[in-house]
Write a protein that holds these residues in place. Structure first.
Motif, mmCIF file in Angstrom:
data_model
loop_
_atom_site.group_PDB
_atom_site.id
_atom_site.type_symbol
_atom_site.label_atom_id
_atom_site.label_comp_id
_atom_site.label_asym_id
_atom_site.label_seq_id
_atom_site.Cartn_x
_atom_site.Cartn_y
_atom_site.Cartn_z
ATOM 1 N N ASN A 143 64.237 -33.705 35.785
ATOM 2 C CA ASN A 143 63.773 -34.551 34.689
ATOM 3 C C ASN A 143 62.783 -33.758 33.835
ATOM 4 O O ASN A 143 61.653 -33.487 34.258
ATOM 5 N N GLU A 144 63.191 -33.381 32.636
ATOM 6 C CA GLU A 144 62.343 -32.561 31.777
ATOM 7 C C GLU A 144 61.085 -33.294 31.340
ATOM 8 O O GLU A 144 60.010 -32.692 31.216
ATOM 9 N N ALA A 145 61.178 -34.599 31.109
ATOM 10 C CA ALA A 145 60.009 -35.372 30.690
ATOM 11 C C ALA A 145 58.952 -35.391 31.788
ATOM 12 O O ALA A 145 57.746 -35.255 31.517
ATOM 13 N N VAL A 146 59.389 -35.546 33.029
ATOM 14 C CA VAL A 146 58.452 -35.546 34.152
ATOM 15 C C VAL A 146 57.808 -34.177 34.318
ATOM 16 O O VAL A 146 56.602 -34.064 34.552
ATOM 17 N N LEU A 147 58.593 -33.117 34.186
ATOM 18 C CA LEU A 147 58.058 -31.756 34.314
ATOM 19 C C LEU A 147 57.039 -31.467 33.219
ATOM 20 O O LEU A 147 55.990 -30.861 33.477
ATOM 21 N N ARG A 148 57.339 -31.894 31.981
ATOM 22 C CA ARG A 148 56.377 -31.689 30.889
ATOM 23 C C ARG A 148 55.086 -32.455 31.155
ATOM 24 O O ARG A 148 53.981 -31.941 30.926
ATOM 25 N N ALA A 149 55.216 -33.693 31.638
ATOM 26 C CA ALA A 149 54.026 -34.484 31.947
ATOM 27 C C ALA A 149 53.217 -33.844 33.074
ATOM 28 O O ALA A 149 51.977 -33.842 33.042
ATOM 29 N N PHE A 150 53.917 -33.274 34.070
ATOM 30 C CA PHE A 150 53.222 -32.615 35.176
ATOM 31 C C PHE A 150 52.450 -31.395 34.681
ATOM 32 O O PHE A 150 51.272 -31.208 35.040
ATOM 33 N N TYR A 151 53.079 -30.559 33.864
ATOM 34 C CA TYR A 151 52.397 -29.376 33.347
ATOM 35 C C TYR A 151 51.221 -29.763 32.460
ATOM 36 O O TYR A 151 50.172 -29.115 32.476
ATOM 37 N N THR A 152 51.368 -30.840 31.683
ATOM 38 C CA THR A 152 50.274 -31.308 30.837
ATOM 39 C C THR A 152 49.096 -31.765 31.679
ATOM 40 O O THR A 152 47.944 -31.383 31.435
ATOM 41 N N SER A 153 49.372 -32.587 32.688
ATOM 42 C CA SER A 153 48.302 -33.064 33.564
ATOM 43 C C SER A 153 47.660 -31.921 34.331
ATOM 44 O O SER A 153 46.429 -31.893 34.516
ATOM 45 N N LEU A 154 48.479 -30.964 34.783
ATOM 46 C CA LEU A 154 47.940 -29.823 35.524
ATOM 47 C C LEU A 154 47.042 -28.975 34.639
ATOM 48 O O LEU A 154 45.948 -28.564 35.052
ATOM 49 N N TRP A 155 47.476 -28.724 33.412
ATOM 50 C CA TRP A 155 46.709 -27.908 32.488
ATOM 51 C C TRP A 155 45.399 -28.593 32.114
ATOM 52 O O TRP A 155 44.324 -27.981 32.148
ATOM 53 N N ILE A 156 45.462 -29.877 31.775
ATOM 54 C CA ILE A 156 44.254 -30.616 31.408
ATOM 55 C C ILE A 156 43.322 -30.744 32.611
ATOM 56 O O ILE A 156 42.096 -30.615 32.487
ATOM 57 N N GLY A 157 43.894 -30.976 33.784
ATOM 58 C CA GLY A 157 43.075 -31.101 34.986
ATOM 59 C C GLY A 157 42.330 -29.825 35.316
ATOM 60 O O GLY A 157 41.151 -29.868 35.682
ATOM 61 N N CYS A 158 43.008 -28.686 35.192
ATOM 62 C CA CYS A 158 42.358 -27.402 35.478
ATOM 63 C C CYS A 158 41.249 -27.106 34.470
ATOM 64 O O CYS A 158 40.145 -26.675 34.847
#
Length: 267
Positions: A59-74
């Motif tokens: 699921n590309e939408a889920v992967l994009r959301a995961f990378y966004t959350s990971l980047w913002i979280g870091c």
């Protein structure tokens, strides 16, 4: 009289158990149904399957959301840790005018509901003529996470005796060298715990992200909300289970590592 106390204590225990069941039963149901082989989430389960977890990787939408959350979280974790350590040292080790006001201002976001903060920051952003953007989203997450880092580091720093720092300075070390060689290693368990706590708060934030995210950008929690608008499928349950593992696992790992670091520092 002993019987009365016994029955009263048993009633309190039973009420406590019921409260915990009410709180954690829905979470347990989400985790169990994420392994349901059927396309329709519900009991009874038709079989055990990891199909929905594998489908998340496609699921590309889920992967994009995961990378966004990971980047913002870091980013949030790193910035909050640096600012939080500086603020904690200033509030604990130094006296200056308006110290109580600064402390209240930093801790204030913890006392204000996230919805109020989200709407307030969004209205302030619109007042200056700016639209929701990535910088606003990052600043909002920092605003919500910074107080926890300051409180954790403060609690550790208060327990560190100033005689160690004074001894280093009496031997010729300046303030920065004293902080780097003496203070920072002693408060490192709290710094590490604050880092992981800030990441968890940012990664799991949903209320503020709804108001502050730019159009077309989804974080993991907002992605789950958007998927729930369509249907409650085992894929949503699988994504929710992963979120539960992150939000519970990261603080637990941080707590274990912090205790080990504290034991080593004492030894």
């Amino acid at each position: 009289m002993t019987d009365t106390k016994g029955w009263g204590w048993r009633a309190i225990q039973a009420a406590t158990v019921l409260v915990y069941i009410f709180m954690f039963a829905p979470i347990l149901a989400v985790v169990i149904l994420s392994f349901n082989a059927s396309r329709f989430g519900g009991f009874p389960m038709t079989g055990f399957s990891l199909h929905w977890y594998a489908k998340l990787t496609e699921n590309e939408a889920v992967l994009r959301a995961f990378y966004t959350s990971l980047w913002i979280g870091c980013l949030t974790a790193v910035i909050c840790t640096v600012l939080g350590v500086m603020a904690a040292v200033a509030l604990v080790r130094y006296e200056f005018a308006g110290k109580e006001w600064v402390n209240s201002l930093i801790v204030g976001p913890v006392l204000v509901p996230e919805t109020v903060l989200g709407v307030g920051l969004l209205l302030a952003n619109r007042w200056i003529g700016s639209k929701p953007n990535f910088v606003l989203l990052l600043c909002g997450h920092i605003l919500l996470s910074l107080p926890y880092v300051v409180l954790v580091v403060q609690a550790r720093l208060i327990g560190v005796k100033r005689v160690f720092e004074e001894a280093a300075m009496s031997l010729g070390a300046n303030r920065f060298q004293t902080f780097r060689e003496i203070t920072l290693p002693l408060i490192m368990p709290a710094v590490f715990a604050g880092l992981l706590l800030a990441f968890t708060i940012s990664f799991d934030n949903v209320t503020a992200s709804v108001f502050w995210r730019p159009p077309g950008v989804e974080t993991m929690p907002t992605q789950i909300l958007s998927m729930l608008k369509v249907s409650i499928s085992p894929e949503v349950n699988a994504l929710g289970t992963l979120m539960i593992l992150v939000t519970i696992g990261v603080p637990l790992i941080g707590g274990v590592v912090s205790r080990l670091m504290m034991r080593r520092s004492v030894e």
